[in-house]
Design a protein around this motif. Structure first.
Motif, mmCIF file in Angstrom:
data_model
loop_
_atom_site.group_PDB
_atom_site.id
_atom_site.type_symbol
_atom_site.label_atom_id
_atom_site.label_comp_id
_atom_site.label_asym_id
_atom_site.label_seq_id
_atom_site.Cartn_x
_atom_site.Cartn_y
_atom_site.Cartn_z
ATOM 1 N N CYS A 1 10.428 -0.602 -4.865
ATOM 2 C CA CYS A 1 9.476 -1.266 -5.763
ATOM 3 C C CYS A 1 9.380 -0.525 -7.098
ATOM 4 O O CYS A 1 9.156 0.673 -7.137
ATOM 5 C CB CYS A 1 8.094 -1.373 -5.121
ATOM 6 S SG CYS A 1 6.927 -2.203 -6.236
ATOM 7 N N CYS B 1 7.119 -0.725 -9.415
ATOM 8 C CA CYS B 1 5.802 -0.583 -10.045
ATOM 9 C C CYS B 1 5.382 0.893 -10.086
ATOM 10 O O CYS B 1 5.856 1.716 -9.299
ATOM 11 C CB CYS B 1 4.751 -1.456 -9.356
ATOM 12 S SG CYS B 1 3.942 -0.694 -7.950
ATOM 13 N N CYS C 1 3.924 2.594 -6.771
ATOM 14 C CA CYS C 1 4.908 2.872 -5.717
ATOM 15 C C CYS C 1 5.831 4.031 -6.119
ATOM 16 O O CYS C 1 6.275 4.793 -5.268
ATOM 17 C CB CYS C 1 5.740 1.637 -5.392
ATOM 18 S SG CYS C 1 4.787 0.339 -4.579
ATOM 19 N N CYS D 1 2.404 -3.577 -1.579
ATOM 20 C CA CYS D 1 2.407 -3.899 -3.000
ATOM 21 C C CYS D 1 2.777 -5.353 -3.319
ATOM 22 O O CYS D 1 3.591 -5.969 -2.645
ATOM 23 C CB CYS D 1 3.397 -2.967 -3.678
ATOM 24 S SG CYS D 1 3.413 -3.168 -5.439
ATOM 25 N N GLY E 1 5.239 -5.260 -8.257
ATOM 26 C CA GLY E 1 6.534 -4.976 -8.874
ATOM 27 C C GLY E 1 7.314 -6.234 -9.223
ATOM 28 O O GLY E 1 7.311 -7.210 -8.486
HETATM 29 ZN ZN LIG Z 1 4.821 -1.457 -5.983
#
Ligand SMILES: [Zn+2]
Length: 348
Positions: A296, A298, A301, A333, A336
Motif C-alpha cells: 500500500c 499510503c 502504511c 487501509c 492508497g
Molecule cells: Zn494504506
C-alpha cells in the motif's frame, strides 16, 4: 459482501465530461446539441445533467417519460431516444444554490452508480461550472474517458477555461478538445462574419495548450429557439446544424487517438482473494489483494507496515480517474491509490 465494480463501464463505452470554467458560455446547449449530432451520426447517447446550479437541461429536452425506480435502480427519463437524468427531477428549483459540496458529490455519485443507462456509446456529462472539489470528485467518480471544454472568445472566459484545462490535467483526464461558442455573427450565409467578442480566442488557447479546436459555434438565434421549444435542430434544415455534426465527428475521431494510450478496460473479481485487470492492449493479469495491501502506497502504511494476512479480501475496487485504482480492503487501509504504472509493473 460482493465487490462493487464502479461505473458499469462495460455498458458505457465513452463517458465524456463537458465543462467550462464559468457559467453562461453555453455548456448545456452544447451538451444537448452534441447529443443530437452524435445520435444523427448513428451513436447511442445519454445525458447526465450534473450542473447543480445552472439552468437545467431538462428545459431543453422534453421528456417522453419520467425517471422511475426499478429494483433499487433509477431508470432515466427519455427524450427522443436519449436517456437522461437531471438533478431537477429530485429537488425544487429554488433549492439549487443550497446544494453543498458533500451533498452534491453524494448525489452525483448516485447518478453515476445507480442509474441504469443500459448500453450507450456515449454518456455526456454536463459539468457544474468551476474547478473546485465537486468538479474534481465528479471527474474521478465518473471515470471519464475524456473531457471537452467550452469557452467564448473573450479574455475573461479564456482565463477561466484555462483553469478548467489545468484541473483535468491534474486528475489526468485526457482533453478531447475545445469548442468556442458565440464565435461570430453572420446575418446570412455567405455574408461577412462579425466577431463581436473578439476573434480567435479559442484557437489561440487550443494552440497554447496543444489541444484540438473541435469547432466554433456562431451566434445564431435558431439554436436557442429550437432548444427553448424542446425540439432538435436536426428536425429542421437549419444550416447551423452542420456545425454540431462537425464537432461530433471531430470528437469521435480524437477519441480514437486518445484510446490508443494504455488504460484499464475492465476490473473483475475472480474469487474473494483475487481480482483481474484487463488492459487496453489485451494483457490480462490477476492480482492478489493481500499482495497489494502489503505494498500500500499510503503514508500510514509506509510508516507503520502491518503484517498482512493471505486471506485479505476487499469491499470495493474502483477506478480513480484514469491514473489508477483504489481498493477498500476488508481489513485495514482504504486510502492508497495504485497507479497504472505500478500495476503494470506488477503484471510483468
Ligand atoms: Zn494504506
Amino acid at each position: 459482501m460482493p465487490l462493487k465494480m464502479f461505473g458499469k463501464s462495460q455498458t458505457l463505452r465513452n463517458v465524456i465530461g463537458i465543462a467550462a470554467g464559468k457559467g453562461g458560455v453555453g455548456k448545456s446547449s452544447l451538451t444537448v446539441n452534441l447529443a443530437y449530432a452524435l445520435q444523427k451520426l448513428g451513436y447511442s447517447v445519454g445525458i447526465l445533467d450534473a450542473d447543480l446550479y445552472g439552468p437545467s437541461i431538462r428545459r431543453m429536452l422534453q421528456e417522453d417519460s419520467l425517471p422511475k425506480q426499478k429494483e433499487g435502480r433509477i431508470v432515466p427519463a427519455f427524450s427522443k431516444g436519449i436517456p437522461y437524468i437531471s438533478m431537477s427531477f429530485f429537488r425544487s428549483a429554488d433549492k439549487a444554490s443550497c446544494v453543498r459540496a458533500p451533498i452534491a458529490n453524494g448525489l452525483i455519485g448516485q447518478f453515476v452508480r445507480d442509474v441504469d443507462w443500459g448500453s450507450l456509446d456515449f454518456l455526456l456529462i454536463d459539468f457544474p461550472p468551476g474547478t473546485g472539489d465537486i468538479q474534481i470528485t465528479l471527474s474521478q467518480m465518473a471515470n471519464l474517458t475524456g473531457a471537452l471544454v467550452i469557452t467564448t472568445p473573450q479574455k475573461v472566459a479564456i482565463d477561466d477555461v484555462r483553469k478548467c484545462i489545468e484541473m483535468f490535467d491534474q486528475v489526468k483526464i485526457p482533453l478531447i478538445g475545445l469548442v468556442e461558442n458565440m464565435s461570430y455573427f453572420q446575418s446570412k450565409e455567405g455574408s461577412e462574419k462579425n466577431y463581436l467578442f473578439g476573434k480567435d480566442g479559442g484557437k489561440e488557447l487550443a494552440l497554447e495548450r496543444g489541444i484540438p479546436l473541435l469547432g466554433t459555434i456562431p451566434i445564431d438565434p435558431k439554436i436557442g429557439q429550437y432548444l427553448d421549444a424542446g425540439e432538435s435542430i436536426f428536425s429542421s434544415k437549419e444550416p447551423v446544424q452542420g456545425v454540431f455534426l462537425e464537432i461530433g465527428a471531430a470528437l469521435v475521431s480524437n477519441l480514437k487517438e486518445i484510446k490508443k494510450s494504455l488504460r484499464i478496460v475492465s476490473l473483475q473479481l475472480q474469487d474473494p482473494f483475487h481480482f483481474q485487470i484487463q488492459w487496453s492492449d489485451g494483457l490480462i493479469h490477476q492480482y492478489r489483494f493481500s499482495d497489494l495491501q502489503s505494498k500500500c502506497p499510503c503514508a500510514a502504511c509506509i510508516e507503520n507496515p502491518q503484517v498482512i494476512e493471505n486471506s485479505v479480501s476487499a469491499r470495493e475496487v474502483r477506478n480513480v480517474g484514469h491514473y489508477g485504482i483504489k481498493i477498500d480492503f476488508s481489513s485495514g487501509c482504504s486510502h492508497g491509490i495504485y497507479g497504472l504504472d505500478f500495476l503494470r509493473e506488477l503484471a510483468k
